[in-house]
Design a protein around this motif. Sequence first.
Motif, PDB file in Angstrom:
ATOM      1  N   MET A 215      42.896  32.814  46.105  1.00 30.67           N
ATOM      2  CA  MET A 215      44.035  32.251  47.034  1.00 30.67           C
ATOM      3  C   MET A 215      44.367  30.761  46.797  1.00 30.67           C
ATOM      4  O   MET A 215      45.532  30.425  46.733  1.00 30.67           O
ATOM      5  CB  MET A 215      43.919  32.639  48.295  1.00 30.67           C
ATOM      6  CG  MET A 215      45.007  32.356  49.414  1.00 30.67           C
ATOM      7  SD  MET A 215      44.069  32.478  51.148  1.00 30.67           S
ATOM      8  CE  MET A 215      42.619  31.368  51.009  1.00 30.67           C
ATOM      9  N   ALA A 216      43.144  30.029  46.966  1.00 31.78           N
ATOM     10  CA  ALA A 216      43.385  28.457  46.949  1.00 31.78           C
ATOM     11  C   ALA A 216      43.714  27.882  45.788  1.00 31.78           C
ATOM     12  O   ALA A 216      44.408  27.062  45.441  1.00 31.78           O
ATOM     13  CB  ALA A 216      41.987  28.036  47.844  1.00 31.78           C
ATOM     14  N   TYR A 217      43.157  28.661  44.594  1.00 26.74           N
ATOM     15  CA  TYR A 217      43.307  28.161  43.242  1.00 26.74           C
ATOM     16  C   TYR A 217      44.693  28.469  42.465  1.00 26.74           C
ATOM     17  O   TYR A 217      45.403  27.500  42.109  1.00 26.74           O
ATOM     18  CB  TYR A 217      42.353  29.001  42.212  1.00 26.74           C
ATOM     19  CG  TYR A 217      42.201  28.102  40.800  1.00 26.74           C
ATOM     20  CD1 TYR A 217      41.638  26.874  40.853  1.00 26.74           C
ATOM     21  CD2 TYR A 217      42.778  28.733  39.803  1.00 26.74           C
ATOM     22  CE1 TYR A 217      41.337  26.366  39.526  1.00 26.74           C
ATOM     23  CE2 TYR A 217      42.541  28.185  38.702  1.00 26.74           C
ATOM     24  CZ  TYR A 217      42.033  26.910  38.626  1.00 26.74           C
ATOM     25  OH  TYR A 217      41.658  26.257  37.207  1.00 26.74           O
ATOM     26  N   THR A 218      45.381  29.583  43.060  1.00 27.40           N
ATOM     27  CA  THR A 218      46.637  29.882  42.443  1.00 27.40           C
ATOM     28  C   THR A 218      47.875  29.478  43.356  1.00 27.40           C
ATOM     29  O   THR A 218      48.943  29.807  43.130  1.00 27.40           O
ATOM     30  CB  THR A 218      46.609  31.234  42.348  1.00 27.40           C
ATOM     31  OG1 THR A 218      46.498  32.163  43.395  1.00 27.40           O
ATOM     32  CG2 THR A 218      45.473  31.718  41.321  1.00 27.40           C
ATOM     33  N   ASP A 219      47.478  29.009  44.573  1.00 29.73           N
ATOM     34  CA  ASP A 219      48.549  28.726  45.666  1.00 29.73           C
ATOM     35  C   ASP A 219      49.433  29.994  46.031  1.00 29.73           C
ATOM     36  O   ASP A 219      50.313  30.045  46.058  1.00 29.73           O
ATOM     37  CB  ASP A 219      49.493  27.619  45.197  1.00 29.73           C
ATOM     38  CG  ASP A 219      50.397  27.063  46.133  1.00 29.73           C
ATOM     39  OD1 ASP A 219      50.301  27.174  47.413  1.00 29.73           O
ATOM     40  OD2 ASP A 219      51.522  26.412  45.943  1.00 29.73           O
TER      41      ASP A 219
END
Length: 224
Positions: A215-219
């Motif tokens: 979630m954080a990595y791919t926005d």
Amino acid sequence: MAFSDDLLDAGSHIWTAQFDHPFVTELAAGELDPEAFRRWLEQDYRYLFDYARTYAVTGAKAREETAMATLLGGADAVLNEELELHRSFAAAYGVSEAELADTTKAPTCEAYTSFLVRTAYERPVPVTVAALFPCMRGYLDVADHMAALADAEPGEISHRYAPFIETYTGEEFRAETAALGDLVDEYAETHPDHRDAMREAFLTSARLELSFWEMAYTDEGWLA
């Protein structure tokens, strides 16, 4: 074999996926996009309020003194230590406390926190304790893995994400994780009829932990 170790064996493929995730490997190298770290920080800040709520509700339902102390102590640690740590992280990375508070949960964060809080209210205490465990144990293991990838002791890592690794490999966090693992084992011993449900809850939380890095990595965001 302790039941907590049995759970880790059952989730070993999820742990491997976490270790190999680019958020984890790039953070370990100090190469993670600052915007990805900011997204993690903002979402984890929102997550922690419900994580603390899950601890508190479960502690209130528990009947054993040790369980109450561990669970209510966990809620206190999240509210009075880890959230403050996130605020200090935010200040260091140029994110205001108001921005943290105004963050809208991404779909994965919403799914994870809803799962935890619903489990706390609706399921037996041993099941919720198992659902809480992957966050603590996962962060400890991931941070240890990051330190190994960095090929340095946590206190010797010099890049901008060193405080993250140092926090989650620290002795205080290790002790809190061990206490929760001991509680998982105690409940598995005294409530063997809950073991299957405990394993299912553990694996669900572990999968959501992996999804949190993604979630954080791919926005990740809402479609509308």
